[in-house]
Design a protein around this motif. Structure first.
Motif, PDB file in Angstrom:
ATOM      1  N   LEU A  35       0.831  -1.203   0.000  1.00 26.18           N
ATOM      2  CA  LEU A  35       0.000   0.000   0.000  1.00 26.18           C
ATOM      3  C   LEU A  35       0.862   1.247   0.000  1.00 26.18           C
ATOM      4  O   LEU A  35       0.597   2.200  -0.747  1.00 26.18           O
ATOM      5  CB  LEU A  35      -0.926  -0.011   1.219  1.00 26.18           C
ATOM      6  N   ASN A  45      -0.610  -3.059  -6.008  1.00 25.23           N
ATOM      7  CA  ASN A  45      -1.899  -2.530  -5.636  1.00 25.23           C
ATOM      8  C   ASN A  45      -2.664  -3.562  -4.807  1.00 25.23           C
ATOM      9  O   ASN A  45      -3.331  -4.421  -5.372  1.00 25.23           O
ATOM     10  CB  ASN A  45      -2.679  -2.168  -6.899  1.00 25.23           C
ATOM     11  N   THR A  47      -5.597  -5.318  -2.740  1.00 27.75           N
ATOM     12  CA  THR A  47      -7.051  -5.225  -2.876  1.00 27.75           C
ATOM     13  C   THR A  47      -7.650  -4.628  -1.606  1.00 27.75           C
ATOM     14  O   THR A  47      -7.007  -4.594  -0.554  1.00 27.75           O
ATOM     15  CB  THR A  47      -7.670  -6.611  -3.113  1.00 27.75           C
ATOM     16  N   ASP A  48      -8.882  -4.165  -1.708  1.00 25.66           N
ATOM     17  CA  ASP A  48      -9.574  -3.632  -0.542  1.00 25.66           C
ATOM     18  C   ASP A  48      -9.700  -4.706   0.546  1.00 25.66           C
ATOM     19  O   ASP A  48      -9.601  -4.407   1.735  1.00 25.66           O
ATOM     20  CB  ASP A  48     -10.967  -3.117  -0.923  1.00 25.66           C
ATOM     21  N   GLU A  49      -9.906  -5.954   0.136  1.00 22.76           N
ATOM     22  CA  GLU A  49     -10.017  -7.058   1.091  1.00 22.76           C
ATOM     23  C   GLU A  49      -8.699  -7.259   1.835  1.00 22.76           C
ATOM     24  O   GLU A  49      -8.687  -7.459   3.052  1.00 22.76           O
ATOM     25  CB  GLU A  49     -10.411  -8.342   0.362  1.00 22.76           C
ATOM     26  N   ILE A  51      -6.419  -5.019   2.368  1.00 25.33           N
ATOM     27  CA  ILE A  51      -6.232  -3.863   3.253  1.00 25.33           C
ATOM     28  C   ILE A  51      -7.080  -4.025   4.510  1.00 25.33           C
ATOM     29  O   ILE A  51      -6.608  -3.787   5.625  1.00 25.33           O
ATOM     30  CB  ILE A  51      -6.569  -2.555   2.521  1.00 25.33           C
ATOM     31  N   GLU A  52      -8.331  -4.468   4.348  1.00 29.35           N
ATOM     32  CA  GLU A  52      -9.204  -4.668   5.501  1.00 29.35           C
ATOM     33  C   GLU A  52      -8.657  -5.744   6.435  1.00 29.35           C
ATOM     34  O   GLU A  52      -8.651  -5.577   7.661  1.00 29.35           O
ATOM     35  CB  GLU A  52     -10.610  -5.058   5.031  1.00 29.35           C
TER      36      GLU A  52
END
Length: 97
Positions: A35, A45, A47-49, A51-52
């Motif tokens: 990130l 890059n 993923t949003d998953e 990062i969560e």
């Protein structure tokens, strides 16, 4: 002998837990690295998953750090469940997921 078995069992469970958390923390650090790399103009890059999951693991690291002093108390078998129950009373989740 039962006390010895309980202690050994507790140590084994703690060891397994710490190994699992160590792996998850390494994964978290890799996601945060990617990130940061992205923020600095790189091509990685997450993923949003990812990062969560990394954020949730970071919360777990904080919880583990807060519990560590209690793990070394002579009566930690009693202290930690008491803290968990007290946390539930005030709607605070003190255990890592």
């Amino acid at each position: 002998m039962e006390l010895k078995e309980d202690i050994l069992n507790s140590i084994e469970k703690s060891k397994e837990f710490l190994q699992r958390e160590s792996t998850q923390t390494k994964d978290m650090l890799l996601v945060f690295r990617d990130l940061l790399h992205k923020q600095l103009g790189g091509n990685k890059n997450p993923t949003d998953e990812e990062i969560e999951e990394a954020i949730n693991q970071l919360k777990d690291v904080g919880k583990i750090t807060a519990l560590m002093p209690f793990l070394f108390l002579p009566e930690s078998v009693l202290t930690i469940p008491l803290l968990v129950k007290l946390g539930k009373r005030y709607d605070i989740d003190i255990l890592p997921k």
